[in-house]
Design an enzyme around this catalytic site. Structure first.
Site, PDB file in Angstrom:
ATOM      1  N   ASP A 177      33.040  41.004  45.092  1.00  0.00           N
ATOM      2  CA  ASP A 177      33.900  39.752  45.066  1.00  0.00           C
ATOM      3  C   ASP A 177      34.739  39.745  46.279  1.00  0.00           C
ATOM      4  O   ASP A 177      34.702  38.827  47.088  1.00  0.00           O
ATOM      5  CB  ASP A 177      34.986  39.522  43.888  1.00  0.00           C
ATOM      6  N   GLU A 181      23.350  40.419  39.597  1.00  0.00           N
ATOM      7  CA  GLU A 181      24.289  40.612  38.702  1.00  0.00           C
ATOM      8  C   GLU A 181      24.303  42.021  37.810  1.00  0.00           C
ATOM      9  O   GLU A 181      23.373  42.306  37.519  1.00  0.00           O
ATOM     10  CB  GLU A 181      24.228  39.577  37.582  1.00  0.00           C
ATOM     11  N   TYR A 202      32.491  44.272  29.789  1.00  0.00           N
ATOM     12  CA  TYR A 202      32.124  44.968  31.049  1.00  0.00           C
ATOM     13  C   TYR A 202      32.201  46.303  31.094  1.00  0.00           C
ATOM     14  O   TYR A 202      31.199  46.915  31.438  1.00  0.00           O
ATOM     15  CB  TYR A 202      33.331  44.115  31.890  1.00  0.00           C
ATOM     16  N   ASP A 243      26.466  45.564  41.349  1.00  0.00           N
ATOM     17  CA  ASP A 243      27.361  46.121  42.158  1.00  0.00           C
ATOM     18  C   ASP A 243      27.839  47.496  41.782  1.00  0.00           C
ATOM     19  O   ASP A 243      28.002  48.401  42.740  1.00  0.00           O
ATOM     20  CB  ASP A 243      28.459  45.424  42.776  1.00  0.00           C
ATOM     21  N   GLY A 276      35.087  32.384  36.761  1.00  0.00           N
ATOM     22  CA  GLY A 276      33.970  33.230  37.226  1.00  0.00           C
ATOM     23  C   GLY A 276      33.737  33.083  38.631  1.00  0.00           C
ATOM     24  O   GLY A 276      32.628  33.436  39.365  1.00  0.00           O
ATOM     25  N   LEU A 277      34.285  32.135  39.499  1.00  0.00           N
ATOM     26  CA  LEU A 277      34.291  32.029  40.959  1.00  0.00           C
ATOM     27  C   LEU A 277      35.278  32.695  41.702  1.00  0.00           C
ATOM     28  O   LEU A 277      35.262  32.499  43.014  1.00  0.00           O
ATOM     29  CB  LEU A 277      34.535  30.350  41.019  1.00  0.00           C
ATOM     30  N   SER A 278      35.750  33.804  41.264  1.00  0.00           N
ATOM     31  CA  SER A 278      36.689  34.739  41.884  1.00  0.00           C
ATOM     32  C   SER A 278      37.933  34.197  42.656  1.00  0.00           C
ATOM     33  O   SER A 278      38.255  34.488  43.696  1.00  0.00           O
ATOM     34  CB  SER A 278      36.009  35.464  42.667  1.00  0.00           C
ATOM     35  N   GLU A 281      43.014  45.036  42.933  1.00  0.00           N
ATOM     36  CA  GLU A 281      42.541  44.546  41.625  1.00  0.00           C
ATOM     37  C   GLU A 281      42.381  45.795  40.600  1.00  0.00           C
ATOM     38  O   GLU A 281      42.794  45.842  39.621  1.00  0.00           O
ATOM     39  CB  GLU A 281      41.418  43.968  41.799  1.00  0.00           C
TER      40      GLU A 281
HETATM   41  P1  ADP Z   1      38.476  34.685  38.605  1.00  0.00           P
HETATM   42  O1  ADP Z   1      38.542  35.634  39.470  1.00  0.00           O
HETATM   43  O2  ADP Z   1      37.013  34.570  37.906  1.00  0.00           O
HETATM   44  O3  ADP Z   1      38.817  33.363  38.737  1.00  0.00           O
HETATM   45  P2  ADP Z   1      40.236  36.466  36.849  1.00  0.00           P
HETATM   46  O4  ADP Z   1      40.747  36.522  35.497  1.00  0.00           O
HETATM   47  O5  ADP Z   1      39.445  37.434  37.546  1.00  0.00           O
HETATM   48  O6  ADP Z   1      39.206  35.073  36.876  1.00  0.00           O
HETATM   49  O7  ADP Z   1      41.381  35.753  37.762  1.00  0.00           O
HETATM   50  C1  ADP Z   1      42.323  34.883  37.438  1.00  0.00           C
HETATM   51  C2  ADP Z   1      43.700  35.311  37.642  1.00  0.00           C
HETATM   52  O8  ADP Z   1      43.958  35.536  39.063  1.00  0.00           O
HETATM   53  C3  ADP Z   1      44.652  34.215  36.980  1.00  0.00           C
HETATM   54  O9  ADP Z   1      44.890  34.273  35.628  1.00  0.00           O
HETATM   55  C4  ADP Z   1      45.903  34.651  37.893  1.00  0.00           C
HETATM   56  O10 ADP Z   1      46.613  35.661  37.316  1.00  0.00           O
HETATM   57  C5  ADP Z   1      45.347  35.050  39.252  1.00  0.00           C
HETATM   58  N1  ADP Z   1      45.275  34.121  40.337  1.00  0.00           N
HETATM   59  C6  ADP Z   1      44.196  33.518  40.927  1.00  0.00           C
HETATM   60  N2  ADP Z   1      44.419  32.580  41.797  1.00  0.00           N
HETATM   61  C7  ADP Z   1      45.840  32.240  41.857  1.00  0.00           C
HETATM   62  C8  ADP Z   1      46.614  31.460  42.473  1.00  0.00           C
HETATM   63  N3  ADP Z   1      46.504  30.584  43.107  1.00  0.00           N
HETATM   64  N4  ADP Z   1      47.997  31.583  41.809  1.00  0.00           N
HETATM   65  C9  ADP Z   1      48.392  32.457  41.201  1.00  0.00           C
HETATM   66  N5  ADP Z   1      47.649  33.495  40.440  1.00  0.00           N
HETATM   67  C10 ADP Z   1      46.317  33.274  40.736  1.00  0.00           C
HETATM   68 MG    MG Z   2      38.035  37.754  39.327  1.00  0.00          MG
END
Ligand code: ADP
Ligand code: MG
Length: 367
Positions: A161, A27, A213, A30, A113-115, A149
């Site tokens: 990720d 962790e 971060y 990267d 946090g599962l990307s 991203e």
């Molecule tokens: P994590 O990657 O840990 O789930 P993040 O904050 O990095 O958390 O990413 C979450 C964001 O990614 C959401 O708030 C949304 O903006 C976008 N996102 C992820 N999956 C979807 C989806 N299926 N539809 C729309 N937006 C999505």
């Molecule tokens: Mg993410």
């Protein structure tokens, strides 16, 4: 995917999927040019897509419950930035990106946090590359998704990720050297060892993730400069112990010891000694809690609960300040360990956690 038909009144040209991920160990290594060992979750983001003849993209997401259209003449914000960012990054790399209509759905929990963000980018990237017949080898795809991203959506993250979502294999963890971007698929067949990986979504609200971060990243860079190395990947423990600043010293110690724990975990897995990685996981958690200071009471409680329920090892996974914990447990003990964690949460008055069992799945693919 039936939603595409509902939204656009036609069948899609194809359907693609890319998974969320958990990091088994490694962790905050990267961006220090170090080592990580993620595996893909069975949960994934699915994109049904059709090519259109105009340079325009229409995207509907079931999770966002919204349909957007863009042509890159204006910057897209919100969830659409992850999609527009992929189109932008492909164009920046010189590719003729086909216009498309897309329908997206996902069972990766958002923001846990599962990307889910990398799953979204990777699914869209894979779909657009196939739809356009673009010449983009798999090993170059994670960098493009990361640029989407970092540079388009404006979220600073390392390369882990997107690499995991694109390059993982079922039944394996992905040993990634974040400097060379070389990968090795390490067998991680927990079931064959009579074990299971229990993931606990702590539901802890993420607090100050982005600023913390950035602060960790900056301190690591300062420590590398003070040690006169290119990145903390090149430092040794004895070099780190000579750092004058105590905060830099603790942060750097986490990175250097964590890199070593990844290497040790890989070596044990190569030898099929799966159960023995448990203590390395728990040591990783202690390092994140004490040296890197990125845990919160919910994740510490989940780790302690899992260990007291009989887990061989447990640690927070992901960037920190909330998110998920993963625990290595006997295959027949998942319910018991989950119950121990739940009761520890109840004792502390925390929101009930959400446990699930994860089997390492495949990376991004056309369905
Ligand atoms: P994590 O990657 O840990 O789930 P993040 O904050 O990095 O958390 O990413 C979450 C964001 O990614 C959401 O708030 C949304 O903006 C976008 N996102 C992820 N999956 C979807 C989806 N299926 N539809 C729309 N937006 C999505
Ligand atoms: Mg993410």
């Amino acid at each position: 995917m039936k939603q595409f038909l509902t939204v656009y009144g036609a069948e899609p040209d194809g359907v693609w999927a890319a998974p969320g991920r958990v990091n088994l160990i490694g962790e905050h290594t990267d961006y220090n040019d170090g080592f990580v060992l993620p595996f893909a979750l069975p949960q994934r983001t699915v994109v049904a897509a059709s090519r259109v003849d105009t340079p325009e993209w229409t995207v509907w997401s079931e999770q966002a419950d919204e349909r957007i259209t863009f042509d890159l003449s204006e910057h897209v914000s919100g969830w659409g930035a992850y999609v527009a960012g992929v189109v932008w990054a492909l164009r920046e790399a010189g590719h003729q990106v086909p216009g498309a209509r897309m329908a997206i759905t996902s069972d990766v929990p958002l923001g846990a946090g599962l990307s889910s963000s990398a799953a979204l980018e990777s699914a869209v990237l894979t779909a657009l590359v196939d739809l356009g017949g673009l010449d983009l080898p798999v090993d170059q795809r994670p960098r493009l998704a990361q640029r989407a991203e970092n540079e388009y959506a404006g979220i600073p993250t390392g390369i882990m990720d997107q690499s995991a979502s694109i390059r993982c294999r079922a039944g394996h963890a992905l040993f990634l050297d974040c400097r060379s971007l070389e990968v090795e698929h390490i067998p991680f067949d927990v079931a064959a060892a009579g074990l299971a990986v229990l993931i606990v979504d702590t539901k802890a609200p993420h607090r100050h993730v982005t600023s913390e971060y950035a602060a960790r990243r900056a301190t690591c860079e300062e420590a590398a400069r003070a040690l006169d190395v290119q990145a903390l990947r090149d430092a040794t423990l004895s070099m780190v112990s000579g750092l004058a600043d105590p905060v830099q010293r603790r942060r750097a110690r986490h990175v250097v010891t964590e890199d070593q724990r990844v290497l040790d975990t890989v070596e044990l897995l190569r030898q099929g000694r799966v159960r023995e990685i448990g203590p390395l996981m728990t040591a990783s958690h202690a390092s994140m809690r004490d040296d890197f200071e990125i845990t919160v009471p919910e994740v510490d409680t989940a780790v302690e609960g899992a260990l007291s329920g009989g887990a061989y090892g447990a640690r927070m996974t992901g960037g920190g300040f909330g998110g998920c914990v993963l625990a290595l447990v006997d295959a027949d003990a998942t319910d018991k360990v989950a119950a121990t964690v739940a009761s520890a949460f109840a004792d502390r008055g925390f929101t009930p956690p959400e446990p699930f069992v994860a089997v390492p799945g495949p990376g991004a693919t056309r369905l």
